[in-house]
Design a protein around this motif. Structure first.
Motif, short mmCIF file in Angstrom:
data_model
loop_
_atom_site.label_atom_id
_atom_site.label_comp_id
_atom_site.label_asym_id
_atom_site.label_seq_id
_atom_site.Cartn_x
_atom_site.Cartn_y
_atom_site.Cartn_z
N GLY A 171 0.82 -1.21 0.00
CA GLY A 171 0.00 0.00 0.00
C GLY A 171 0.85 1.26 0.00
N ARG A 172 1.94 1.20 0.75
CA ARG A 172 2.86 2.35 0.78
C ARG A 172 3.50 2.58 -0.60
N LEU A 173 3.88 1.48 -1.27
CA LEU A 173 4.48 1.60 -2.60
C LEU A 173 3.51 2.24 -3.59
N ALA A 174 2.25 1.83 -3.55
CA ALA A 174 1.26 2.35 -4.49
C ALA A 174 1.07 3.85 -4.31
N LEU A 205 -1.02 3.02 2.60
CA LEU A 205 -1.34 4.23 1.84
C LEU A 205 -1.29 5.46 2.72
N ARG A 206 -1.87 5.35 3.91
CA ARG A 206 -1.90 6.50 4.83
C ARG A 206 -0.48 6.88 5.26
N ALA A 207 0.38 5.88 5.46
CA ALA A 207 1.76 6.17 5.86
C ALA A 207 2.48 6.95 4.75
N ASP A 215 -2.72 14.25 3.88
CA ASP A 215 -3.60 13.53 4.79
C ASP A 215 -4.67 12.82 3.96
N LEU A 216 -4.73 11.51 4.07
CA LEU A 216 -5.73 10.73 3.34
C LEU A 216 -7.00 10.69 4.18
N THR A 217 -7.98 11.52 3.83
CA THR A 217 -9.18 11.67 4.64
C THR A 217 -10.24 10.64 4.26
N ALA A 249 -6.26 5.00 -6.30
CA ALA A 249 -5.57 3.76 -5.93
C ALA A 249 -6.62 2.74 -5.50
N ALA A 250 -6.70 1.64 -6.22
CA ALA A 250 -7.63 0.56 -5.89
C ALA A 250 -6.84 -0.54 -5.19
N LEU A 251 -7.40 -1.10 -4.12
CA LEU A 251 -6.65 -2.05 -3.31
C LEU A 251 -6.69 -3.47 -3.83
N ASN A 252 -7.24 -3.69 -5.01
CA ASN A 252 -6.93 -4.90 -5.78
C ASN A 252 -7.21 -4.62 -7.25
N ASP A 253 -6.70 -5.48 -8.11
CA ASP A 253 -6.78 -5.22 -9.55
C ASP A 253 -8.21 -5.36 -10.09
#
Length: 338
Positions: A171-174, A205-207, A215-217, A249-253
């Motif tokens: 998630g951080r990479l994306a 993602l938040r990191a 800030d990812l709200t 950013a979608a958390l799966n394909d």
């Protein structure tokens, strides 16, 4: 060392009742009574006669695999790896679809226990709810205490053999990739709220957002099912709330493919107007137009490694293998429009 009689006394039942419950006899037992006996087993750390249990399982070559939905490309790839190893070892694989229903998953563990399968692989995500994880862990520990083997994929609250994909790092990479391209207003299509996979990927993602001073709200996060339909609807909701988004950013394909379909329907250029990145690197990610940027997990290899753990000999400390994530940039991501 505790005996069957000790468990019976602690639970206030007969030894015959204890035996039926720990051996998952098909004879009906009230759930409250089952819970009381299993609690006594856990408190006393009772271990049944492992030699007898293992002998009973010795003639059963079946391995149970519990997935959320084998028609999901993510689980299809993992199952390919699981079955390859099982076939090499002459094992029959029993596929159980839980459809992300924890009660169904608990029932499958009982059913596989009752059929004395040699091992169980939990291929789906863990659950956030502590009561669900406690109940599942208890059933798995009883299964192991009666000679069965357990291996899990992902973050589960079970002290045993596990294959742990780097979901948080992925998630951080994306997100890092999108921020480095210059995007500042990013929407996220997350999976179901109750899954640890969703939570871990979202944490990454938040990191990354914090590292880049953003800030990812909640306004920019839409939870959906891990499928194409969920991604399609989530993309519509995100853009309705904030039309200024320049990346998703979608958390799966599968969800990313659904989002791509929605953007195409709306004649929104990808990546000219909105960049899109997925997660998992499923085979379809290279077949869509434009090819999907994503975070790669070696899904088939994860299945191979999980089944190898499930079929290894008993004894020794739990074996935990971590699987790294890799960023794959393709044609669906670009700098934001000026």
């Amino acid at each position: 060392m505790a005996t069957l009689a000790d468990v019976a006394r602690r639970a206030g039942v007969s030894t015959a009742t204890v035996s039926r419950i720990i051996n998952n006899s098909p004879k009906p037992v009230a759930e409250a009574l089952r819970e009381r006996v299993l609690a006594a087993v856990a408190e006393l750390e009772f271990v049944p006669n492992a030699n007898a249990q293992q002998l009973a399982r010795a003639h059963n070559s079946a391995v149970g695999v519990i997935v959320h939905d084998v028609s999901d490309p993510y689980f299809a790839e993992i199952t390919r790896g699981l079955q390859r190893v099982a076939t090499e070892h002459g094992r029959l694989v029993i596929i159980c679809n839980s459809y992300r229903d924890p009660e169904r998953e608990l029932a499958y563990v009982d059913l596989l226990h009752a059929h004395r399968t040699a091992a169980v692989v939990l291929a789906g995500s863990g659950y956030i709810d502590p009561e669900t994880t406690r109940r599942l862990d208890r059933k798995l520990r009883v299964f192991e205490s009666t000679g069965g083997r357990v291996a899990v994929i992902g973050r589960h609250e079970h002290a045993g053999d596990a294959i742990v994909p780097a979901n948080e790092h992925g998630g951080r990479l994306a997100a890092d990739a999108l921020y480095r391209l210059g995007h500042t207003t990013i929407g996220v299509i997350a999976g179901p709220r109750h899954l640890t996979t969703t939570a871990d990927r979202l944490t990454g993602l938040r990191a990354a957002a914090r590292e880049h001073g953003h800030d990812l709200t909640d306004r920019h996060i839409e939870y959906a099912d891990f499928d194409r339909t969920g991604g399609h609807a989530a993309a519509a909701h995100l853009l309705a709330r904030d039309p200024t988004l320049t990346a998703i950013a979608a958390l799966n394909d599968s969800m990313a493919v659904g989002a791509l379909a929605y953007l195409r329907e709306q004649r929104i250029d990808v990546p000219g107007r909105i960049s899109l990145i997925g997660f998992d690197d499923m085979p379809i990610s290279v077949d869509v137009t434009p090819p999907l940027s994503t975070v790669r997990l070696p899904l088939e290899d994860i299945g191979v490694r999980a089944m190898s753990l499930a079929l290894r000999g008993r004894g020794g400390d739990p074996h935990i293998e971590h699987v790294e994530a890799e960023l794959v940039l393709r044609g669906s991501t670009a700098p934001p429009p000026t």
